[in-house]
Scaffold this active site. Structure first.
Site, PDB file in Angstrom:
ATOM      1  N   GLU A  90       1.679  -4.061  -3.045  1.00  0.00           N
ATOM      2  CA  GLU A  90       2.247  -3.206  -4.207  1.00  0.00           C
ATOM      3  C   GLU A  90       3.795  -4.061  -3.701  1.00  0.00           C
ATOM      4  O   GLU A  90       4.005  -4.733  -4.561  1.00  0.00           O
ATOM      5  CB  GLU A  90       2.711  -1.433  -3.296  1.00  0.00           C
ATOM      6  CG  GLU A  90       4.237  -1.480  -4.404  1.00  0.00           C
ATOM      7  CD  GLU A  90       4.016  -0.272  -4.948  1.00  0.00           C
ATOM      8  OE1 GLU A  90       5.020   0.949  -5.022  1.00  0.00           O
ATOM      9  OE2 GLU A  90       2.705   0.947  -4.546  1.00  0.00           O
ATOM     10  N   ASP A  91       4.427  -4.290  -2.303  1.00  0.00           N
ATOM     11  CA  ASP A  91       5.810  -5.304  -2.247  1.00  0.00           C
ATOM     12  C   ASP A  91       5.366  -6.749  -1.245  1.00  0.00           C
ATOM     13  O   ASP A  91       6.509  -6.943  -0.869  1.00  0.00           O
ATOM     14  CB  ASP A  91       6.187  -4.134  -1.125  1.00  0.00           C
ATOM     15  CG  ASP A  91       7.450  -2.432  -1.670  1.00  0.00           C
ATOM     16  OD1 ASP A  91       6.737  -2.365  -3.262  1.00  0.00           O
ATOM     17  OD2 ASP A  91       7.622  -2.340  -0.902  1.00  0.00           O
ATOM     18  N   ASP A 152       4.129   9.945   3.821  1.00  0.00           N
ATOM     19  CA  ASP A 152       4.692   8.860   2.733  1.00  0.00           C
ATOM     20  C   ASP A 152       6.460   9.309   2.062  1.00  0.00           C
ATOM     21  O   ASP A 152       7.365   8.901   2.551  1.00  0.00           O
ATOM     22  CB  ASP A 152       4.479   7.752   1.595  1.00  0.00           C
ATOM     23  CG  ASP A 152       5.103   6.907   1.027  1.00  0.00           C
ATOM     24  OD1 ASP A 152       6.022   6.132   1.692  1.00  0.00           O
ATOM     25  OD2 ASP A 152       4.756   6.668   0.117  1.00  0.00           O
TER      26      ASP A 152
END
Length: 736
Positions: A90-91, A152
Site C-alpha cells: 500500500e505504501d 494493526d
C-alpha cells in the site's frame, strides 16, 4: 526541529526485532527464523525513508503489529511475516507479485486482504465499506487476515495521540463501529476491551479521565474487598486439593461508562466494578465437573442470585467462549460476579480463534460455533449482491447479536442469532423449506412465520408447494441467509417492476423539465430515502412513491443552493472549492461566518450549540450538516463516510440563540415550578420554547426546551438550577 540519533534508533529497532524472535521461538519450525528475518529486512528497506506522525521510524509500527500477533493473539510464522509486510504494498513500490514470489501465496493473500482499494469510487459509495468488504472476502479463505488487521488497529489506537483531532475521531469511530465487535465475535476479549477503552479516551476524553481517576482513587479499598471476599474460598479450595489461580478483574472503563449511561447513575452507584475469576488447572475429561464443584464451594460461602447464573460450559458461545458465571452477595452487601473456568478455557477467552485452533489441532476440542460463524460469513459473502454499505450494516448486525439455541424435531441443535424467527429457522434447515414455509409448530403449538424463537424451543416447519416468498417476509427475518434467499426469490418479479419504475421516473422528470442525469437521479434517490436506485424505481412502480411527488423534489432542490460550486461529495473537493471562495487555503468551516459561502445547517439529531466539539458532514442534497462529535449518529457517519467529514469550529460572533433541552428531576413541593422558571427567565434571561411537567408520588420530572447562547451559558444555567431547593438532578437532552 527534532534531532534524530540514527544509532539510538537502529539499536531500538534491533531490540524490538529480538523481542519478537524471543516470543516466536517456542513454535518456530526449521527455516521459520530465516523467513521472519527476510520479512523484517524487506520491511525495513521498504519503509527506510518513512516516519510516523509521531516522528518515530515507520518500521516501529509493523514490528509492534507482529509483536501483538505473537504475544497477545498467539499467532504463528505466516501471521508474523504478514504483519511485518502488511503496509509495503500500500505504501511503497513493492507489488503483490513480489510478495508472492518471495514469501508464498498464503502471505500474499493475507496482505492483499489488508491492502486498501485505490482508485475512484462511484458517487454515494463508501470507501471504508468497500475496503472492509474486500478484507472480508479474504476472511472467507483465511481468518488470519482479520486477526492481523485487529493487531494493526490496536497499535494504531495505542498511538493515536500524534494524529490530528479529526483523524482521531474518524479512526476511533471506525474502531467502535466495526473492529471492537469483530474482536468480541472472534473471542479476543482483552483486545475488544482495550479497543473500547481507547475509543472512549479519544472520543470522550473528559469522561475517560474522570472514570480513570475514580477507579484509581478506589483501588486500595477495592483490593481490600477482593482479598476479604477471596480468603475463605481460597482456604477451602486448597483444603480440597484444587490447583487454581484466583484473581480480581476490574471492569473496563468503557463498560462502567456504558452502565452509567444506560442506568443514568453516577460512578459511585456502579457497584460491580470488579469480577472474581477462578482459573483451574484441570484435565479435559474432568473440566466440567471440577467447575461445578468450585461453583458449589463458592455458593457455600456466599448467597447466589438465581437469575444471574450463566452456563457457557455445557453450551459454549458461538465464538468458542466457555465459562461458568454466577453473581453472589459479598460480605459488604454488594453483588460480586464470579467467573469459573479452566486454563484451557481462559486461554481461548483471551486469545480467541488462535487458541481455539491450537487446542483443536491437539484433538482436544469438539466442533465449535466459531467455525459455524466463519462459514456463515462465507455464505454471506457468496450470497450478498448488495452495496458495500448495506453489506457492512448486515455484517455488523450479525456481529452484535447473541445466540439462541433451538432444536429440530429429531433433537438436532441449531444456533441462530437472538431475535431469529420461525422463518429464519426454516431457511436455516434448507432454502426450499424456507421458500415454501407456511408456519411452524413450536413446542407442539402452532405459531406464525414471525414467531420469535427462544432458548430451548423445539420447532417443526410446516410447508406448502403453493406458498412463495413475499416482500413482507423481509420484515420477519433476522439472519442474512434468510434475507438474501428471500431477495433472490423476489428478484425476477422486482426486475420487471424496476424497469417499469425507471421508465415512469424518467418520463416524469422530462415532464417537469429536469434533466435525468446520474447526479439528479442520485439526489432523487436520497430525497425519497431509497437505499438504491433499484429500490427507488421499484417503489415508484408499485405505488409506494407517488410519481406526482417528484414535482416536490424539484421544488425542494431549488431551495438548497450552495455558494461552493460543483458536485461536492467529499472533504477534499470541499476544501479546494472553499479555499477558492475564501481566497486563501482553508479547510475549516467556521460556523457563524461562512453561511453566505456554504449551505450548512445545525443537525436536529443532536442540536449542537457553541462550545460543543463539532464536525461537518456533507450530505447528498442538503448541504453540510453540523453534528456534535458525541452525537448518537457520529460513530456511523465517521466510520462509513470519513471522506465526507469536514473540520468545523465555532466562530467568535454576536450572540445567537440555540435550541437546547434540560431534564429536571426532583422532589415535588409547592412553588418548585415557579422557582425553576424564575432562574431561567428572570436571573439568566433565557427564553423558553416549551415546558412539560410530570409529578408522581412526590417526584417531580420536567422537560424544558429553551434557547441559550453557547455551552458555557447552558452549563451556568444547569449549575443555577441544581441549587434550587428540591432539584436533585439536571441533565441536557436533545429536544429534536
Amino acid at each position: 526541529m527534532q534531532v534524530v540519533d540514527a544509532e539510538v534508533e537502529k539499536k531500538e529497532i534491533l531490540n524490538k526485532y529480538r523481542k519478537l524472535l524471543r516470543y516466536s521461538k517456542p513454535f518456530l519450525k526449521d527455516g521459520d527464523a530465516k523467513l521472519i528475518k527476510k520479512a523484517f529486512n524487506t520491511s525495513l528497506e521498504a519503509h527506510k525513508e518513512m516516519r510516523r506522525k509521531s516522528g518515530e521510524p515507520y518500521i516501529f509500527h509493523p514490528l509492534a503489529v507482529a509483536q501483538i500477533c505473537v504475544e497477545e493473539i498467539g499467532l504463528g510464522t505466516t501471521s508474523i511475516i504478514s504483519a511485518l509486510l502488511h503496509d509495503v504494498v500500500e505504501d511503497t513500490e513493492m507489488e503483490l507479485e513480489d510478495i508472492k514470489s518471495e514469501f508464498g501465496p498464503k502471505v500474499s493473500k493475507i496482505i492483499d486482504g489488508l491492502t486498501k482499494i485505490s482508485g475512484v469510487f462511484e458517487y454515494g459509495s463508501s470507501q471504508q465499506a468497500e475496503n472492509f468488504r474486500k478484507m472480508l472476502l479474504t476472511l472467507s479463505q483465511d481468518v488470519r487476515v482479520i486477526l492481523v488487521k485487529l493487531a494493526d488497529r490496536l497499535h494504531n489506537m495505542r498511538t493515536l495521540e500524534s494524529m490530528p483531532r479529526n483523524k482521531q475521531l474518524k479512526i476511533a469511530s471506525e474502531t467502535i463501529y466495526l473492529y471492537a465487535p469483530l474482536a468480541h465475535r472472534l473471542g479476543l476479549y482483552a483486545i475488544k476491551s482495550e479497543l473500547e477503552d481507547l475509543y472512549l479516551k479519544f472520543s470522550e476524553a473528559d469522561v475517560f479521565r474522570e472514570i480513570s481517576f475514580k477507579i484509581n482513587a478506589t483501588k486500595d479499598a477495592r483490593n481490600r474487598s477482593i482479598r476479604r471476599f477471596m480468603a475463605p474460598i481460597q482456604r477451602e479450595l486448597k483444603a480440597q486439593g484444587y490447583d487454581c489461580i484466583i484473581k480480581g478483574r476490574p471492569k473496563s472503563i468503557f463498560s462502567i461508562w456504558n452502565k452509567m449511561k444506560k442506568q443514568e447513575i453516577p460512578f459511585e452507584q456502579v457497584y460491580d466494578l470488579f469480577a472474581i475469576r477462578i482459573i483451574l488447572n484441570s484435565d479435559l475429561a474432568s473440566e466440567k465437573a471440577d467447575c461445578w464443584k468450585v461453583y458449589s464451594i463458592v455458593t457455600d460461602f456466599y448467597q447466589p442470585n438465581p437469575d444471574r447464573l450463566r452456563d457457557w460450559i455445557s453450551t459454549p458461545k458461538a465464538n468458542g467462549y466457555e465459562s461458568l458465571h454466577t453473581t453472589v452477595m459479598g460480605p459488604n452487601g454488594q453483588w460480586v460476579e464470579v467467573q469459573i473456568r479452566t486454563q484451557r478455557m481462559d486461554e481461548i477467552a483471551e486469545k480467541g480463534y488462535a487458541a481455539h485452533w491450537k487446542y483443536k489441532d491437539n484433538g482436544n476440542s469438539p466442533e465449535s460455533g466459531l467455525e459455524q460463524w466463519i462459514n456463515r460469513v462465507r455464505d454471506l459473502m457468496e450470497q450478498s449482491d448488495s452495496s458495500a454499505r448495506e453489506f457492512v450494516d448486515d455484517f455488523r448486525s450479525n456481529l452484535f447479536s447473541e445466540e439462541v439455541f433451538v432444536f429440530t424435531p429429531k433433537g438436532d441443535l441449531k444456533i441462530l442469532p437472538n431475535g431469529a424467527t420461525a422463518l429464519d429457522f426454516a431457511f436455516d434447515i434448507h432454502t426450499e423449506v424456507g421458500e415454501h414455509c407456511l408456519g411452524a409448530k413450536v413446542n407442539s403449538r402452532l405459531v406464525p412465520l414471525n414467531y420469535v424463537l427462544h432458548n430451548g424451543d423445539q420447532a417443526e416447519i410446516l410447508t406448502s408447494n403453493k406458498q412463495k416468498p413475499t416482500e413482507g417476509w423481509l420484515k420477519y427475518v433476522k439472519t442474512t441467509k434468510a434475507r438474501s434467499k428471500i431477495k433472490e426469490a423476489l428478484k425476477e418479479e422486482e426486475k420487471q417492476a424496476t424497469a417499469n419504475g425507471k421508465e415512469i421516473v424518467f418520463r416524469k422528470l422530462k415532464q417537469i423539465k429536469v434533466d435525468p442525469n446520474p447526479e439528479t437521479i442520485n439526489h432523487l434517490r436520497a430525497f425519497f430515502n431509497a437505499k438504491s436506485l433499484n429500490e427507488l424505481y421499484y417503489k415508484v412502480s408499485v405505488g409506494i412513491i407517488d410519481p406526482k411527488d417528484i414535482k416536490k423534489f424539484k421544488e425542494t432542490r431549488s431551495i438548497h443552493k450552495t455558494g461552493v460550486k460543483g458536485n461536492i461529495s467529499d472533504a477534499t473537493t470541499f476544501a479546494r472549492e472553499f479555499s477558492r471562495l475564501k481566497g486563501k487555503k482553508q479547510d475549516i468551516l467556521f460556523i457563524g461566518e461562512d453561511m453566505d459561502k456554504v449551505d450548512y445547517k445545525l443537525s436536529r439529531c443532536c442540536n449542537p450549540i457553541p462550545g460543543d466539539d463539532v464536525f461537518g458532514f456533507i450530505t447528498v442534497n442538503e448541504g453540510i450538516k453540523i453534528h456534535r462529535t458525541n452525537c448518537p449518529n457520529s460513530i456511523e457517519l465517521m466510520s462509513n463516510y470519513g471522506y465526507r467529514i469536514v473540520k468545523a469550529k465555532w466562530a467568535s460572533q454576536k450572540e445567537t440563540a440555540f435550541l437546547a433541552g434540560l431534564k429536571i428531576i426532583g422532589t415535588d413541593r409547592v412553588g418548585l415550578i415557579n422557582d425553576v422558571t424564575k432562574v431561567i427567565s428572570d436571573e439568566l434571561k433565557v427564553n423558553m420554547r416549551s415546558i412539560t411537567i410530570d409529578t408522581d408520588t412526590g417526584i417531580f420530572d420536567g422537560n424544558i426546551s429553551l434557547y441559550v447562547n453557547d455551552k458555557l451559558h447552558l452549563e451556568l444555567l444547569i449549575n443555577k438550577l441544581e441549587k434550587v431547593n428540591g432539584v436533585v438532578k439536571v441533565t441536557r437532552y436533545d429536544p429534536a
